[in-house]
Design an enzyme around this catalytic site. Structure first.
Site, PDB file in Angstrom:
ATOM      1  CG  HIS A 117      36.948  41.109  56.112  1.00  0.00           C
ATOM      2  ND1 HIS A 117      37.534  40.656  57.273  1.00  0.00           N
ATOM      3  CD2 HIS A 117      35.656  41.378  56.424  1.00  0.00           C
ATOM      4  CE1 HIS A 117      36.628  40.662  58.239  1.00  0.00           C
ATOM      5  NE2 HIS A 117      35.485  41.100  57.752  1.00  0.00           N
ATOM      6  CG  ASP A 194      38.099  36.366  52.176  1.00  0.00           C
ATOM      7  OD1 ASP A 194      37.066  35.668  52.241  1.00  0.00           O
ATOM      8  OD2 ASP A 194      38.243  37.423  52.827  1.00  0.00           O
ATOM      9  CD  GLN A 197      30.472  38.918  52.061  1.00  0.00           C
ATOM     10  OE1 GLN A 197      29.339  38.679  51.646  1.00  0.00           O
ATOM     11  NE2 GLN A 197      30.707  39.225  53.326  1.00  0.00           N
ATOM     12  CE  LYS A 220      31.125  36.696  56.352  1.00  0.00           C
ATOM     13  NZ  LYS A 220      30.627  37.892  57.040  1.00  0.00           N
ATOM     14  CB  CYS A 359      36.161  44.177  58.690  1.00  0.00           C
ATOM     15  SG  CYS A 359      35.176  43.866  60.135  1.00  0.00           S
TER      16      CYS A 359
END
Ligand code: PLP
Length: 402
Positions: A117, A194, A197, A220, A359
């Site tokens: 991303h 990261d 998700q 999220k 993104c």
């Protein structure tokens, strides 16, 4: 079959015909989260850490409890290593700016993957430009996995940091964190993951992962917007300079210099976002009530159903790896129909999907598509949402004569 009561989610309850398939962008919020935030503002609100009065002490206590609750949810034993931020983007900027500027020099290399991303790409690109380091981008295989052979060849003596996502937002690829970390460790590089998700969708034990920094967003994972987390290794957090300066993060302020507060306060300058931290803690409580293994199993089932039903439709192309390596994300195109047109047609029948580059422009170039359509699933989705998606795609094909 649903694993939660749709009535728990006020927005979904009041929009019975809505098929919300954009949870990878942001999730809907259960009443428990909204109530926890309302309760804080109604009963406990004061500026924490500052007041000598009972109300301020209570606000401080609530903030502290929220940190402990979130740390427990993601498997972090030492909650002082968990820094509240505005989200993954801020967490990764914090690492790139504070750790990066102090540790990355001209001639060094920063390795990221082609699956990133922009939030885990641009901060590293800018750091590299600033200090004269080189940004290297590891290739992605045609089925959307990090090319581990290339990564192993790319990571060398000059590599200072390897930054990658746990799960790709664009394709849903679940990356092998252990294998990627092992490659980075061989040369002593710092490992930045990261987890935007992953934290919402997988059982997570950050202490068991071999990473130095782990970032995720509250919004999220059923929590409020403006809430996020950075978890760091204690030694690294203690050694690196602060990201922002001002109130709360200092120990002593002299005229010519200052010293820093202990963790986590050193990285939380200014009045903290207490209500959103409390909302995020309530989201963790809600998710634990379902059980993260059940969340994952539910998403696996819906994703398998969606991929199999969509692939029966002529001209549908699905991107990304097979089911074992895929989260609850289905990225696809339908013949020559532009994903934005597809999303518009789907919107007419109440199906919310995302269309665009997600993104992740370098990845889209690699896949040779300007954009994809992306459906993403979460706890409140059911087979009825898959049915609506499939019939919406069929309708779009009729309209566009595809
Ligand atoms: C993999 C990944 N990383 C980072 C981000 C940025 O998160 P935020 O916008 O919450 O800071 C996202 C958001 O879509 C994401 O999916």
């Amino acid at each position: 079959m649903s694993i939660v009561d749709r009535a728990d989610f006020p927005l979904l309850a009041s929009n019975a015909e809505l098929h919300y398939l954009d949870s990878a962008a942001t999730s809907q919020k259960p009443r428990a989260v909204l109530d926890a935030m309302m309760h804080y503002y109604t009963h406990d609100n004061a500026n924490p850490h500052r007041g000598a009065y009972a109300l301020s002490a209570r606000a401080t206590e609530r903030y502290h409890e929220a940190r402990e609750r979130v740390a427990r949810f993601v498997g972090v034993g030492d909650a002082a290593r968990l820094i509240f931020t505005r989200g993954t983007t801020e967490s990764l900027n914090l690492v790139a700016a504070a750790w990066g500027r102090a540790n990355v020099r001209a001639g060094d290399e920063i390795v990221v993957t082609g699956l990133e991303h922009h939030a885990n790409f641009v901060p590293w690109q800018q750091l590299a430009r600033e200090v004269g380091a080189t940004l290297r981008v590891c290739a992605v295989t045609s089925d959307g996995r990090v090319d581990l052979e290339q990564l192993a060849a790319m990571v060398g003596e000059r590599t200072k940091v390897v930054a990658f996502n746990h799960i790709s937002n664009a394709l849903g690829t679940i990356n092998p964190v252990g294998e990627i970390s092992a490659i980075a460790r061989r040369v002593g590089a710092v490992v930045v993951c990261d987890g935007a998700q992953a934290a919402p969708h997988l059982p997570l034990d950050i202490d068991a992962l071999d990473v130095d920094f782990y970032a995720f967003s509250g919004h999220k994972m059923l929590g409020p917007m403006g809430s996020g987390v950075l978890v760091g290794k204690r030694a690294l957090l203690e050694a690196m300079p602060p990201y922002q300066t001002g109130g709360d993060m200092i120990e002593y302020v002299m005229e010519e210099r200052s010293t820093w507060n202990v963790l986590p306060h050193k990285f939380e300058a200014g009045t903290p976002n207490v209500a959103d931290a409390i909302g995020l803690a309530a989201a963790c409580e809600y998710l634990d009530g379902i059980g993260m293994a059940a969340v994952r199993a539910h998403e696996v089932a819906l994703t398998a159903l969606a991929t199999s039903r969509l692939s029966e439709i002529p001209e549908v192309r699905i991107y990304g790896p097979g089911p074992a390596l895929r989260s609850g994300v289905v990225s696809f195109t339908v013949g020559e129909i532009h994903p934005h047109d597809l999303a518009t047609i789907l919107d007419e029948v109440g199906v919310c999907i995302r269309a665009g580059h997600h993104c992740a422009q370098p990845l889209m170039r690699r896949l040779n598509v300007p954009a994809t359509a992306r459906a993403s699933f979460y706890v409140y989705n059911t087979e009825a949402d898959v049915d609506a998606l499939v019939s919406g795609v069929e309708r779009a094909r009729e309209i566009f004569g595809s």
